[in-house]
Scaffold this motif. Structure first.
Motif, short mmCIF file in Angstrom:
data_model
loop_
_atom_site.label_atom_id
_atom_site.label_comp_id
_atom_site.label_asym_id
_atom_site.label_seq_id
_atom_site.Cartn_x
_atom_site.Cartn_y
_atom_site.Cartn_z
N TYR A 139 0.65 -0.75 -0.01
CA TYR A 139 -0.21 0.16 -0.17
C TYR A 139 0.46 1.19 -0.21
O TYR A 139 0.61 2.31 -1.29
N MET A 140 1.99 1.55 0.75
CA MET A 140 2.23 2.34 0.75
C MET A 140 3.78 2.68 -0.30
O MET A 140 3.94 3.83 -0.90
N LYS A 141 4.16 1.82 -1.22
CA LYS A 141 4.96 1.46 -2.29
C LYS A 141 4.12 2.26 -3.51
O LYS A 141 4.12 2.46 -4.42
N ASP A 142 2.67 1.33 -3.21
CA ASP A 142 1.62 2.30 -3.79
C ASP A 142 1.38 3.80 -4.03
O ASP A 142 1.39 4.89 -5.09
N LYS A 143 1.20 4.33 -2.64
CA LYS A 143 1.19 5.32 -2.41
C LYS A 143 2.12 5.94 -3.03
O LYS A 143 1.95 7.51 -3.63
N LEU A 144 3.77 6.01 -2.52
CA LEU A 144 4.38 6.86 -3.59
C LEU A 144 4.91 6.72 -4.33
O LEU A 144 4.74 7.81 -5.46
N LYS A 145 4.24 5.38 -5.33
CA LYS A 145 4.55 5.51 -6.52
C LYS A 145 3.51 6.79 -7.58
O LYS A 145 3.87 7.76 -8.43
N SER A 146 2.01 6.46 -6.96
CA SER A 146 1.34 7.30 -7.01
C SER A 146 1.85 9.25 -7.01
O SER A 146 1.57 10.02 -7.70
N THR A 147 1.48 9.14 -5.66
CA THR A 147 2.47 10.74 -5.36
C THR A 147 4.64 11.03 -6.58
O THR A 147 3.66 12.12 -6.78
N ARG A 148 4.84 10.19 -6.60
CA ARG A 148 6.20 10.26 -7.59
C ARG A 148 5.34 11.38 -9.05
O ARG A 148 5.93 11.85 -9.08
N LYS A 149 4.43 9.98 -9.61
CA LYS A 149 3.84 10.61 -10.24
C LYS A 149 2.75 11.66 -10.65
O LYS A 149 2.91 12.80 -11.41
N GLU A 150 2.10 11.98 -9.35
CA GLU A 150 1.89 13.47 -10.04
C GLU A 150 2.80 14.57 -9.63
O GLU A 150 2.75 15.87 -10.08
N ALA A 151 3.72 14.49 -8.96
CA ALA A 151 4.96 15.38 -8.93
C ALA A 151 5.40 15.58 -10.31
O ALA A 151 5.98 16.62 -10.66
N LYS A 152 5.89 14.15 -10.87
CA LYS A 152 6.38 14.84 -12.45
C LYS A 152 5.36 15.35 -12.85
O LYS A 152 5.34 15.78 -13.68
N GLU A 153 4.53 15.07 -13.21
CA GLU A 153 3.39 15.64 -13.92
C GLU A 153 3.24 17.02 -13.67
O GLU A 153 3.38 18.33 -14.66
N GLU A 154 3.41 17.89 -12.54
CA GLU A 154 2.40 19.20 -11.80
C GLU A 154 4.12 19.51 -12.77
O GLU A 154 4.73 21.05 -12.84
N ILE A 155 5.73 18.87 -11.77
CA ILE A 155 6.91 19.26 -12.70
C ILE A 155 6.52 19.54 -14.28
O ILE A 155 6.95 21.03 -15.31
N GLN A 156 6.49 18.72 -14.86
CA GLN A 156 6.63 18.55 -16.81
C GLN A 156 5.33 19.43 -17.27
O GLN A 156 5.94 20.77 -18.16
N LYS A 161 9.34 17.25 -25.11
CA LYS A 161 9.76 16.33 -25.36
C LYS A 161 11.00 16.10 -23.84
O LYS A 161 10.93 15.42 -23.26
N GLU A 162 11.92 17.53 -24.33
CA GLU A 162 12.73 17.53 -22.74
C GLU A 162 12.13 17.86 -21.91
O GLU A 162 12.44 17.25 -20.85
N SER A 163 11.20 18.30 -21.55
CA SER A 163 10.42 19.42 -20.17
C SER A 163 9.89 17.44 -19.59
O SER A 163 10.62 17.47 -18.31
N LYS A 164 9.31 16.38 -20.88
CA LYS A 164 8.99 15.21 -19.51
C LYS A 164 10.49 14.58 -19.37
O LYS A 164 10.11 13.86 -18.21
N GLN A 165 11.33 14.57 -20.34
CA GLN A 165 12.14 14.13 -19.81
C GLN A 165 13.08 14.31 -18.59
O GLN A 165 13.82 13.90 -17.30
N LEU A 166 13.30 15.53 -18.65
CA LEU A 166 13.38 16.35 -17.53
C LEU A 166 12.82 16.51 -16.68
O LEU A 166 13.35 16.04 -14.65
N ALA A 167 11.04 15.96 -15.89
CA ALA A 167 10.67 15.56 -15.12
C ALA A 167 10.77 14.31 -14.47
O ALA A 167 10.96 14.33 -13.27
N LYS A 168 10.91 13.54 -15.55
CA LYS A 168 11.17 11.37 -14.90
C LYS A 168 11.68 11.87 -14.23
O LYS A 168 12.66 11.77 -13.14
N LYS A 169 13.52 12.58 -14.87
CA LYS A 169 14.79 12.21 -13.50
C LYS A 169 14.64 13.42 -12.81
O LYS A 169 14.76 12.86 -11.67
N LEU A 170 13.49 14.33 -12.43
CA LEU A 170 13.51 15.20 -10.97
C LEU A 170 12.41 14.12 -10.13
O LEU A 170 12.82 14.47 -9.10
#
Length: 90
Positions: free
Chosen positions: A16-33, A60-69
């Motif tokens: 559960y915690m792992k899934d929650k962390l993944k979803s939080t990381r995905k939200e952060a990636k989308e916001e950064i992008q 394209k570059e924003s997507k890659q940078l957001a993923k790394k960050l």
């Protein structure tokens, strides 16, 4: 009466915690992008003429940078991105 093993419960909580962390990381990636794309397109228009080719490259570059960050973020396991305190100190 049904007995549940300690390891089963611990594994369920861990998943559960792992899934929650993944979803939080995905939200952060989308916001950064989204912010990177918006800010870079605004700067491109301010200092020169925008073009479809340039917009595509920025996306394209924003997507890659957001993923790394987002991979390097130290996210708290018990808080989502919206629950974290703001940088302004409020």
């Amino acid at each position: 009466m049904m007995l549940v093993s300690y390891t089963f419960v611990r594994e369920q909580i861990h998943n559960y915690m792992k899934d929650k962390l993944k979803s939080t990381r995905k939200e952060a990636k989308e916001e950064i992008q989204a912010r990177l794309i918006g800010d870079l397109k605004e700067l491109a228009v301010k200092y020169g003429e925008g073009s479809k080719k340039l917009d595509k490259k920025i996306e394209k570059e924003s997507k890659q940078l957001a993923k790394k960050l987002s991979k390097r973020l130290n996210l708290k396991k018990d808080q989502s991105a919206q629950e974290q305190p703001s940088a302004s100190g409020q």
